[in-house]
Design a protein around this motif. Structure first.
Motif, PDB file in Angstrom:
ATOM      1  N   ASN A  25       0.818  -1.211   0.000  1.00 28.24           N
ATOM      2  CA  ASN A  25       0.000   0.000   0.000  1.00 28.24           C
ATOM      3  C   ASN A  25       0.850   1.258   0.000  1.00 28.24           C
ATOM      4  O   ASN A  25       0.412   2.317  -0.453  1.00 28.24           O
ATOM      5  CB  ASN A  25      -0.941   0.005   1.209  1.00 28.24           C
ATOM      6  CG  ASN A  25      -2.076  -0.977   1.061  1.00 28.24           C
ATOM      7  OD1 ASN A  25      -2.514  -1.263  -0.053  1.00 28.24           O
ATOM      8  ND2 ASN A  25      -2.540  -1.521   2.167  1.00 28.24           N
ATOM      9  N   ASP A  26       2.060   1.152   0.515  1.00 27.96           N
ATOM     10  CA  ASP A  26       2.999   2.283   0.517  1.00 27.96           C
ATOM     11  C   ASP A  26       3.659   2.486  -0.842  1.00 27.96           C
ATOM     12  O   ASP A  26       4.422   3.453  -1.008  1.00 27.96           O
ATOM     13  CB  ASP A  26       4.124   2.031   1.543  1.00 27.96           C
ATOM     14  CG  ASP A  26       3.648   2.133   2.981  1.00 27.96           C
ATOM     15  OD1 ASP A  26       2.548   2.648   3.212  1.00 27.96           O
ATOM     16  OD2 ASP A  26       4.397   1.680   3.869  1.00 27.96           O
ATOM     17  N   THR A  27       3.407   1.572  -1.794  1.00 27.92           N
ATOM     18  CA  THR A  27       4.191   1.513  -3.028  1.00 27.92           C
ATOM     19  C   THR A  27       3.266   1.480  -4.234  1.00 27.92           C
ATOM     20  O   THR A  27       2.664   0.442  -4.550  1.00 27.92           O
ATOM     21  CB  THR A  27       5.089   0.258  -3.028  1.00 27.92           C
ATOM     22  OG1 THR A  27       5.848   0.217  -1.809  1.00 27.92           O
ATOM     23  CG2 THR A  27       6.038   0.257  -4.204  1.00 27.92           C
ATOM     24  N   LEU A  28       3.177   2.589  -4.945  1.00 24.08           N
ATOM     25  CA  LEU A  28       2.276   2.697  -6.089  1.00 24.08           C
ATOM     26  C   LEU A  28       2.516   1.595  -7.109  1.00 24.08           C
ATOM     27  O   LEU A  28       1.572   1.019  -7.662  1.00 24.08           O
ATOM     28  CB  LEU A  28       2.459   4.073  -6.756  1.00 24.08           C
ATOM     29  CG  LEU A  28       1.667   4.334  -8.036  1.00 24.08           C
ATOM     30  CD1 LEU A  28       0.174   4.280  -7.762  1.00 24.08           C
ATOM     31  CD2 LEU A  28       2.065   5.675  -8.643  1.00 24.08           C
ATOM     32  N   GLY A  29       3.784   1.286  -7.384  1.00 28.31           N
ATOM     33  CA  GLY A  29       4.099   0.324  -8.434  1.00 28.31           C
ATOM     34  C   GLY A  29       3.528  -1.065  -8.204  1.00 28.31           C
ATOM     35  O   GLY A  29       3.300  -1.807  -9.167  1.00 28.31           O
ATOM     36  N   CYS A  30       3.308  -1.435  -6.949  1.00 28.39           N
ATOM     37  CA  CYS A  30       2.767  -2.763  -6.656  1.00 28.39           C
ATOM     38  C   CYS A  30       1.354  -2.933  -7.197  1.00 28.39           C
ATOM     39  O   CYS A  30       0.881  -4.061  -7.360  1.00 28.39           O
ATOM     40  CB  CYS A  30       2.779  -3.017  -5.148  1.00 28.39           C
ATOM     41  SG  CYS A  30       4.424  -3.303  -4.460  1.00 28.39           S
ATOM     42  N   LYS A  31       0.662  -1.829  -7.476  1.00 25.81           N
ATOM     43  CA  LYS A  31      -0.687  -1.893  -8.049  1.00 25.81           C
ATOM     44  C   LYS A  31      -0.646  -2.185  -9.546  1.00 25.81           C
ATOM     45  O   LYS A  31      -1.662  -2.562 -10.135  1.00 25.81           O
ATOM     46  CB  LYS A  31      -1.416  -0.575  -7.813  1.00 25.81           C
ATOM     47  CG  LYS A  31      -1.598  -0.191  -6.351  1.00 25.81           C
ATOM     48  CD  LYS A  31      -2.253   1.172  -6.212  1.00 25.81           C
ATOM     49  CE  LYS A  31      -2.520   1.526  -4.756  1.00 25.81           C
ATOM     50  NZ  LYS A  31      -1.306   1.685  -3.975  1.00 25.81           N
ATOM     51  N   ASN A  32       0.518  -1.991 -10.168  1.00 29.57           N
ATOM     52  CA  ASN A  32       0.597  -2.026 -11.622  1.00 29.57           C
ATOM     53  C   ASN A  32       1.395  -3.189 -12.192  1.00 29.57           C
ATOM     54  O   ASN A  32       1.104  -3.634 -13.306  1.00 29.57           O
ATOM     55  CB  ASN A  32       1.235  -0.719 -12.124  1.00 29.57           C
ATOM     56  CG  ASN A  32       0.502   0.507 -11.639  1.00 29.57           C
ATOM     57  OD1 ASN A  32      -0.726   0.545 -11.662  1.00 29.57           O
ATOM     58  ND2 ASN A  32       1.249   1.514 -11.191  1.00 29.57           N
ATOM     59  N   VAL A  33       2.417  -3.660 -11.465  1.00 34.82           N
ATOM     60  CA  VAL A  33       3.327  -4.659 -12.020  1.00 34.82           C
ATOM     61  C   VAL A  33       3.742  -5.657 -10.947  1.00 34.82           C
ATOM     62  O   VAL A  33       3.625  -5.390  -9.746  1.00 34.82           O
ATOM     63  CB  VAL A  33       4.610  -3.995 -12.596  1.00 34.82           C
ATOM     64  CG1 VAL A  33       4.281  -3.126 -13.789  1.00 34.82           C
ATOM     65  CG2 VAL A  33       5.348  -3.207 -11.518  1.00 34.82           C
ATOM     66  N   ILE A  34       4.221  -6.818 -11.415  1.00 36.03           N
ATOM     67  CA  ILE A  34       4.966  -7.737 -10.552  1.00 36.03           C
ATOM     68  C   ILE A  34       6.426  -7.368 -10.755  1.00 36.03           C
ATOM     69  O   ILE A  34       7.013  -7.659 -11.795  1.00 36.03           O
ATOM     70  CB  ILE A  34       4.700  -9.200 -10.923  1.00 36.03           C
ATOM     71  CG1 ILE A  34       3.230  -9.557 -10.679  1.00 36.03           C
ATOM     72  CG2 ILE A  34       5.608 -10.134 -10.118  1.00 36.03           C
ATOM     73  CD1 ILE A  34       2.852 -10.971 -11.119  1.00 36.03           C
ATOM     74  N   HIS A  35       6.993  -6.708  -9.788  1.00 40.03           N
ATOM     75  CA  HIS A  35       8.325  -6.133  -9.974  1.00 40.03           C
ATOM     76  C   HIS A  35       9.380  -7.071  -9.406  1.00 40.03           C
ATOM     77  O   HIS A  35       9.564  -7.182  -8.191  1.00 40.03           O
ATOM     78  CB  HIS A  35       8.422  -4.774  -9.288  1.00 40.03           C
ATOM     79  CG  HIS A  35       9.655  -4.019  -9.674  1.00 40.03           C
ATOM     80  ND1 HIS A  35       9.877  -3.532 -10.944  1.00 40.03           N
ATOM     81  CD2 HIS A  35      10.758  -3.677  -8.960  1.00 40.03           C
ATOM     82  CE1 HIS A  35      11.037  -2.914 -11.000  1.00 40.03           C
ATOM     83  NE2 HIS A  35      11.612  -3.000  -9.810  1.00 40.03           N
ATOM     84  N   LEU A  36      10.109  -7.730 -10.322  1.00 40.53           N
ATOM     85  CA  LEU A  36      11.201  -8.622  -9.946  1.00 40.53           C
ATOM     86  C   LEU A  36      12.505  -8.117 -10.550  1.00 40.53           C
ATOM     87  O   LEU A  36      13.358  -8.902 -10.977  1.00 40.53           O
ATOM     88  CB  LEU A  36      10.899 -10.053 -10.412  1.00 40.53           C
ATOM     89  CG  LEU A  36       9.648 -10.694  -9.796  1.00 40.53           C
ATOM     90  CD1 LEU A  36       9.386 -12.063 -10.400  1.00 40.53           C
ATOM     91  CD2 LEU A  36       9.780 -10.799  -8.285  1.00 40.53           C
ATOM     92  N   ASN A  37      12.654  -6.806 -10.559  1.00 47.63           N
ATOM     93  CA  ASN A  37      13.878  -6.167 -11.047  1.00 47.63           C
ATOM     94  C   ASN A  37      14.424  -5.209  -9.997  1.00 47.63           C
ATOM     95  O   ASN A  37      14.823  -4.084 -10.298  1.00 47.63           O
ATOM     96  CB  ASN A  37      13.622  -5.431 -12.369  1.00 47.63           C
ATOM     97  CG  ASN A  37      14.908  -4.896 -12.991  1.00 47.63           C
ATOM     98  OD1 ASN A  37      16.005  -5.387 -12.701  1.00 47.63           O
ATOM     99  ND2 ASN A  37      14.788  -3.896 -13.835  1.00 47.63           N
ATOM    100  N   ASN A  38      14.448  -5.663  -8.761  1.00 56.71           N
ATOM    101  CA  ASN A  38      14.948  -4.819  -7.677  1.00 56.71           C
ATOM    102  C   ASN A  38      16.459  -4.698  -7.688  1.00 56.71           C
ATOM    103  O   ASN A  38      17.009  -3.769  -7.105  1.00 56.71           O
ATOM    104  CB  ASN A  38      14.460  -5.377  -6.342  1.00 56.71           C
ATOM    105  CG  ASN A  38      12.956  -5.269  -6.224  1.00 56.71           C
ATOM    106  OD1 ASN A  38      12.421  -4.199  -6.001  1.00 56.71           O
ATOM    107  ND2 ASN A  38      12.251  -6.385  -6.406  1.00 56.71           N
ATOM    108  N   ALA A  39      17.147  -5.621  -8.368  1.00 52.53           N
ATOM    109  CA  ALA A  39      18.589  -5.496  -8.564  1.00 52.53           C
ATOM    110  C   ALA A  39      18.910  -4.474  -9.651  1.00 52.53           C
ATOM    111  O   ALA A  39      20.072  -4.105  -9.826  1.00 52.53           O
ATOM    112  CB  ALA A  39      19.197  -6.846  -8.925  1.00 52.53           C
TER     113      ALA A  39
END
Length: 416
Positions: A25-39
């Motif tokens: 909820n603190d992170t807008l991007g989590c509503k839009n994508v499965i983000h597995l590029n944190n590196a």
């Protein structure tokens, strides 16, 4: 995602469902994508984004210089937060544009002469290795690599022997390479380096590249024993792009080391032909900053420390371990990560396929990963006998259902 939505977490998750929901909820991007590029670049918490926007708005309203003067206390707090993150003093911290910028400033301050030796590992970051080769071309220094252990990572016996044999001008280690899940045994390396330095106190400087480890695990420079620690802020720390930090030890500062191209922030022009360097880490900074990103980085560090570095490390290792296990079940997929300890970078290759078809296929499904090529880690890829890999890097805001969706999507794309 709202708090009423259900998510699935591993049964042994370090964080509760409520905590992960809050992170998301603190992170807008989590509503839009499965983000597995944190590196590559982590999703910024909304408060990090807002902190930058607020300062840019203030600059628009009253002027850039005036805005930074008005918010000098907030800007100064970056150094306090970074010092808490690395267990050092604010005077040991310099703000930079990236990890490579940090590394270059540190490297340029080492007083190399012809014939000096750089001792480095086989899994060093590509830009570092290119810079070493540039120094060899310009100054005639020599590059020697430490052997790898059978399980992967630095062979500690070979490190100890080569330190004593060559007494290098520089020891250069990359904590976590960009193209592998390997985590180098930096605590043991620190012990070896500290023992060596007691016997040969003036021979060798030590730069530790922590580009991929900052924000993923706790970094304590008192335990790491490095003279320089270079980091970026956009990856697991979840800060803004175009930002980095450099830790400079008191030993290096007291020795008078300074970057090759020191500027008017790093030094004072005292006479026509003389200047006086700043007494602290400011000598490694430039005059001009994007101060909105300094403030954004401060907020990102605060957020990271509030979540808890130890908990983050455990959750990242848990999720990445799950990914490796699930990917390895499929015969067509070869998981490439080896080493005594594995972190949050999961790399794999697929027979009779190509990286872009996989990455683009995932992108169409709103799943973010990146390709990695031989030129990014030439020695490592040649030892593994591969030309490319796909890199997935989960973070503590990712969920088990996202891991399942990713693995099933990869299988579908490659026809497994």
């Amino acid at each position: 995602m709202n708090t009423e939505q259900k998510i699935i977490l591993p049964s042994n998750s370090i964080f509760t469902t409520e905590e992960v929901l809050q992170f998301r909820n603190d992170t807008l991007g989590c509503k839009n994508v499965i983000h597995l590029n944190n590196a590559g670049a982590g999703l910024m918490p909304d408060i990090v984004t807002q902190a930058q926007l607020d300062h840019i708005q203030l600059e628009a309203e009253i002027g850039g210089y005036e805005a930074s003067a008005l918010r000098v206390d907030v800007i100064s707090a970056f150094y306090n937060q970074a010092a808490l993150l690395f267990n050092c003093k604010p005077s040991n911290i310099a703000f930079t544009a990236s990890a490579t910028d940090s590394y270059t400033r540190a490297l340029s301050s080492i007083p190399f002469t012809q014939g000096d030796i750089i001792l480095t590992d086989h899994d060093d970051f590509v830009s570092n290795q290119i810079q070493f080769m540039s120094l060899r071309k310009r100054l005639g220094i020599e590059i020697i690599h430490i052997k790898n252990a059978a399980v992967g990572g630095v062979n500690l016996n070979d490190l100890e022997e080569k330190l004593k044999k060559y007494r290098p001008k520089l020891l250069a280690i990359t904590h976590i390479p960009t193209n592998s899940g390997l985590v180098q045994p930096v605590e043991q390396i620190a012990q070896i380096y500290a023992s060596y330095s007691q016997k040969y106190p003036d021979n060798t400087w030590y730069i530790l590249d922590a580009c991929q480890s900052v924000g993923q695990m706790k970094l304590d420079v008192q335990q790491l024993k490095c003279d320089f620690l270079s980091v970026t802020n956009r990856k697991f720390l979840r800060g803004p792009r175009g930002t980095g930090a450099l830790y400079i030890s008191d030993r290096a500062l007291d020795a008078g080391l300074e970057p090759l191209f020191i500027d008017m922030r790093g030094a004072i022009w005292t006479e026509k032909d003389t200047y006086q360097q700043q007494p602290d880490s400011k000598r490694y900074e430039d005059w001009e900053f994007a101060y909105s990103t300094v403030i954004g980085t401060k907020v990102a560090i605060e957020y990271c420390r509030k979540v808890g570095e130890d908990k983050i490390e455990q959750q990242v290792k848990l999720l990445s371990g799950i990914l490796r296990t699930k990917l390895a079940v499929t015969n067509k997929i070869r998981v490439l990560d080896t080493g005594p300890e594995l972190g949050g970078l999961v790399t794999f290759t697929v027979e009779d396929s190509d990286p872009l078809s996989i990455v683009n296929g995932l992108l169409k499904r709103k799943i973010n990963v990146v390709p990695s090529y031989r030129a990014f880690g030439l020695i490592d890829f040649d030892e593994k006998g591969v030309q490319w890999a796909v890199r997935a890097s989960p973070h503590y805001y990712n969920t088990m259902d996202e891991m399942e969706t990713f693995v099933e999507s990869v299988k579908e794309i490659i026809g497994a």
